[in-house]
Scaffold this motif. Structure first.
Motif, PDB file in Angstrom:
ATOM      1  N   CYS A  14      73.890 -72.526  53.790  1.00 36.21           N
ATOM      2  CA  CYS A  14      73.587 -70.836  53.620  1.00 36.21           C
ATOM      3  C   CYS A  14      72.302 -70.578  53.438  1.00 36.21           C
ATOM      4  O   CYS A  14      71.351 -71.537  53.122  1.00 36.21           O
ATOM      5  CB  CYS A  14      74.368 -70.645  52.070  1.00 36.21           C
ATOM      6  N   ILE A  15      71.880 -69.482  54.210  1.00 33.96           N
ATOM      7  CA  ILE A  15      70.538 -69.176  54.238  1.00 33.96           C
ATOM      8  C   ILE A  15      69.990 -68.160  53.613  1.00 33.96           C
ATOM      9  O   ILE A  15      69.163 -67.526  53.622  1.00 33.96           O
ATOM     10  CB  ILE A  15      69.838 -68.942  55.727  1.00 33.96           C
ATOM     11  N   HIS A  16      70.940 -67.578  52.632  1.00 31.77           N
ATOM     12  CA  HIS A  16      70.572 -66.626  51.959  1.00 31.77           C
ATOM     13  C   HIS A  16      69.760 -66.815  50.667  1.00 31.77           C
ATOM     14  O   HIS A  16      69.838 -68.080  50.319  1.00 31.77           O
ATOM     15  CB  HIS A  16      72.163 -65.873  51.266  1.00 31.77           C
ATOM     16  N   ASP A  17      68.898 -66.053  50.536  1.00 38.10           N
ATOM     17  CA  ASP A  17      67.628 -66.350  49.539  1.00 38.10           C
ATOM     18  C   ASP A  17      68.262 -66.764  48.116  1.00 38.10           C
ATOM     19  O   ASP A  17      67.816 -67.763  47.561  1.00 38.10           O
ATOM     20  CB  ASP A  17      66.864 -65.353  49.320  1.00 38.10           C
TER      21      ASP A  17
ATOM     22  N   MET B 283      91.156 -62.239  56.677  1.00 39.49           N
ATOM     23  CA  MET B 283      90.277 -63.096  56.825  1.00 39.49           C
ATOM     24  C   MET B 283      89.614 -63.574  55.524  1.00 39.49           C
ATOM     25  O   MET B 283      89.242 -62.881  54.716  1.00 39.49           O
ATOM     26  CB  MET B 283      89.004 -62.565  57.626  1.00 39.49           C
ATOM     27  N   GLU B 284      89.499 -64.923  55.434  1.00 34.00           N
ATOM     28  CA  GLU B 284      88.916 -65.505  54.032  1.00 34.00           C
ATOM     29  C   GLU B 284      87.260 -65.511  54.063  1.00 34.00           C
ATOM     30  O   GLU B 284      86.701 -65.413  54.896  1.00 34.00           O
ATOM     31  CB  GLU B 284      89.385 -66.777  53.995  1.00 34.00           C
ATOM     32  N   ASN B 285      86.910 -64.954  52.780  1.00 39.45           N
ATOM     33  CA  ASN B 285      85.512 -64.751  52.739  1.00 39.45           C
ATOM     34  C   ASN B 285      84.806 -66.204  52.300  1.00 39.45           C
ATOM     35  O   ASN B 285      84.617 -66.486  51.228  1.00 39.45           O
ATOM     36  CB  ASN B 285      84.855 -63.791  51.651  1.00 39.45           C
ATOM     37  N   LYS B 286      84.784 -67.142  53.271  1.00 41.68           N
ATOM     38  CA  LYS B 286      84.275 -68.517  53.354  1.00 41.68           C
ATOM     39  C   LYS B 286      82.889 -68.659  54.000  1.00 41.68           C
ATOM     40  O   LYS B 286      82.602 -67.722  54.912  1.00 41.68           O
ATOM     41  CB  LYS B 286      85.141 -69.308  53.491  1.00 41.68           C
ATOM     42  N   CYS B 287      82.172 -69.492  53.802  1.00 44.58           N
ATOM     43  CA  CYS B 287      80.834 -69.855  54.142  1.00 44.58           C
ATOM     44  C   CYS B 287      80.931 -70.014  55.828  1.00 44.58           C
ATOM     45  O   CYS B 287      80.074 -69.110  56.748  1.00 44.58           O
ATOM     46  CB  CYS B 287      80.119 -71.256  53.606  1.00 44.58           C
ATOM     47  N   GLY B 288      81.931 -70.459  56.506  1.00 42.29           N
ATOM     48  CA  GLY B 288      82.097 -70.725  57.792  1.00 42.29           C
ATOM     49  C   GLY B 288      82.188 -69.498  58.633  1.00 42.29           C
ATOM     50  O   GLY B 288      81.723 -69.385  59.697  1.00 42.29           O
ATOM     51  N   ASN B 289      82.659 -68.045  57.994  1.00 43.64           N
ATOM     52  CA  ASN B 289      82.413 -66.989  58.761  1.00 43.64           C
ATOM     53  C   ASN B 289      81.713 -65.804  58.046  1.00 43.64           C
ATOM     54  O   ASN B 289      81.781 -64.756  58.214  1.00 43.64           O
ATOM     55  CB  ASN B 289      83.969 -66.548  58.901  1.00 43.64           C
TER      56      ASN B 289
ATOM     57  N   GLU C  11      79.863 -63.932  46.210  1.00 45.17           N
ATOM     58  CA  GLU C  11      79.304 -62.796  45.981  1.00 45.17           C
ATOM     59  C   GLU C  11      78.369 -62.344  47.095  1.00 45.17           C
ATOM     60  O   GLU C  11      77.918 -61.013  47.271  1.00 45.17           O
ATOM     61  CB  GLU C  11      78.643 -62.819  44.625  1.00 45.17           C
ATOM     62  N   PHE C  12      77.782 -63.035  47.783  1.00 47.66           N
ATOM     63  CA  PHE C  12      76.693 -62.804  48.678  1.00 47.66           C
ATOM     64  C   PHE C  12      77.310 -62.722  50.219  1.00 47.66           C
ATOM     65  O   PHE C  12      76.737 -62.588  51.152  1.00 47.66           O
ATOM     66  CB  PHE C  12      75.576 -63.808  48.812  1.00 47.66           C
ATOM     67  N   TRP C  13      78.608 -62.852  50.406  1.00 50.12           N
ATOM     68  CA  TRP C  13      79.119 -63.116  51.653  1.00 50.12           C
ATOM     69  C   TRP C  13      79.177 -61.713  52.469  1.00 50.12           C
ATOM     70  O   TRP C  13      79.336 -60.690  51.819  1.00 50.12           O
ATOM     71  CB  TRP C  13      80.725 -63.349  51.568  1.00 50.12           C
ATOM     72  N   GLU C  14      78.751 -61.827  53.553  1.00 53.26           N
ATOM     73  CA  GLU C  14      78.933 -60.558  54.559  1.00 53.26           C
ATOM     74  C   GLU C  14      79.506 -61.166  55.990  1.00 53.26           C
ATOM     75  O   GLU C  14      79.326 -62.072  56.427  1.00 53.26           O
ATOM     76  CB  GLU C  14      77.574 -60.016  54.912  1.00 53.26           C
ATOM     77  N   ASP C  15      80.070 -59.923  56.558  1.00 51.64           N
ATOM     78  CA  ASP C  15      80.752 -60.464  57.851  1.00 51.64           C
ATOM     79  C   ASP C  15      79.763 -60.601  58.829  1.00 51.64           C
ATOM     80  O   ASP C  15      78.657 -59.802  59.126  1.00 51.64           O
ATOM     81  CB  ASP C  15      81.763 -59.021  58.231  1.00 51.64           C
ATOM     82  N   LYS C  16      80.029 -61.799  59.756  1.00 51.68           N
ATOM     83  CA  LYS C  16      79.079 -61.788  60.747  1.00 51.68           C
ATOM     84  C   LYS C  16      79.417 -61.424  62.152  1.00 51.68           C
ATOM     85  O   LYS C  16      78.745 -61.668  63.159  1.00 51.68           O
ATOM     86  CB  LYS C  16      78.732 -63.359  60.930  1.00 51.68           C
ATOM     87  N   SER C  17      80.361 -60.387  62.247  1.00 50.80           N
ATOM     88  CA  SER C  17      80.828 -59.872  63.416  1.00 50.80           C
ATOM     89  C   SER C  17      79.648 -59.148  64.199  1.00 50.80           C
ATOM     90  O   SER C  17      79.534 -59.028  65.455  1.00 50.80           O
ATOM     91  CB  SER C  17      81.974 -59.003  63.767  1.00 50.80           C
ATOM     92  N   ALA C  18      78.900 -58.455  63.564  1.00 55.08           N
ATOM     93  CA  ALA C  18      77.826 -57.648  64.035  1.00 55.08           C
ATOM     94  C   ALA C  18      76.790 -58.454  64.541  1.00 55.08           C
ATOM     95  O   ALA C  18      76.233 -58.308  65.437  1.00 55.08           O
ATOM     96  CB  ALA C  18      77.316 -56.658  63.023  1.00 55.08           C
ATOM     97  N   LEU C  19      76.347 -59.650  63.700  1.00 51.74           N
ATOM     98  CA  LEU C  19      75.554 -60.618  64.137  1.00 51.74           C
ATOM     99  C   LEU C  19      75.732 -61.269  65.539  1.00 51.74           C
ATOM    100  O   LEU C  19      75.017 -61.621  66.310  1.00 51.74           O
ATOM    101  CB  LEU C  19      75.256 -61.518  63.039  1.00 51.74           C
ATOM    102  N   ILE C  20      77.167 -61.710  65.566  1.00 51.11           N
ATOM    103  CA  ILE C  20      77.884 -62.212  66.825  1.00 51.11           C
ATOM    104  C   ILE C  20      77.432 -61.408  67.999  1.00 51.11           C
ATOM    105  O   ILE C  20      76.957 -61.821  68.950  1.00 51.11           O
ATOM    106  CB  ILE C  20      79.186 -62.484  66.763  1.00 51.11           C
TER     107      ILE C  20
ATOM    108  N   GLU D 151      80.248 -75.978  50.516  1.00 56.52           N
ATOM    109  CA  GLU D 151      80.673 -74.585  50.828  1.00 56.52           C
ATOM    110  C   GLU D 151      81.414 -73.532  49.751  1.00 56.52           C
ATOM    111  O   GLU D 151      82.123 -74.065  48.794  1.00 56.52           O
ATOM    112  CB  GLU D 151      81.681 -74.546  51.958  1.00 56.52           C
ATOM    113  N   ARG D 152      81.266 -72.332  49.666  1.00 59.27           N
ATOM    114  CA  ARG D 152      81.935 -71.632  48.692  1.00 59.27           C
ATOM    115  C   ARG D 152      82.971 -70.691  49.370  1.00 59.27           C
ATOM    116  O   ARG D 152      83.168 -70.608  50.367  1.00 59.27           O
ATOM    117  CB  ARG D 152      80.787 -70.608  48.008  1.00 59.27           C
TER     118      ARG D 152
END
Length: 89
Positions: free
Chosen positions: A29-32, A1-7, A50-59, A45-46
């Motif tokens: 993006c809502i990262h501070d 999986m690519e670390n892009k904004c959409g995921n 460097e601030f990317w985090e997986d969103k599976s736990a959030l989902i 979109e990036r």
């Protein structure tokens, strides 16, 4: 999986309803560290941010919250049905 904004967990997606269908229509993006540098309407979109985090736990957390809300709505509807049935007696 690519670390892009959409995921990413920090990506706030926009949705629109068109002809009765819900579809994605951008986001930001809502990262501070990223959000504070965004000019209004100029988010790009990036890839491999460097601030990317997986969103599976959030989902998973959101799904659990939705299930709880649906159960609460069901309980309220059951109460309304009881009230309406008492009124008709």
């Amino acid at each position: 999986m690519e670390n892009k904004c959409g995921n990413c967990k920090y990506f706030n997606c926009y949705y629109t309803i068109f002809h009765g269908r819900l579809s994605k229509s951008g986001g930001h993006c809502i990262h501070d560290e990223v959000y504070s540098h965004i000019r209004k309407g100029h988010f790009t979109e990036r890839v491999n941010c460097e601030f990317w985090e997986d969103k599976s736990a959030l989902i998973a957390e959101r799904k659990n919250d939705i299930i709880k809300d649906i159960h609460a709505i069901k309980n309220r509807l059951d109460d309304i049905v009881k009230i309406l049935s008492l009124d008709s007696e």
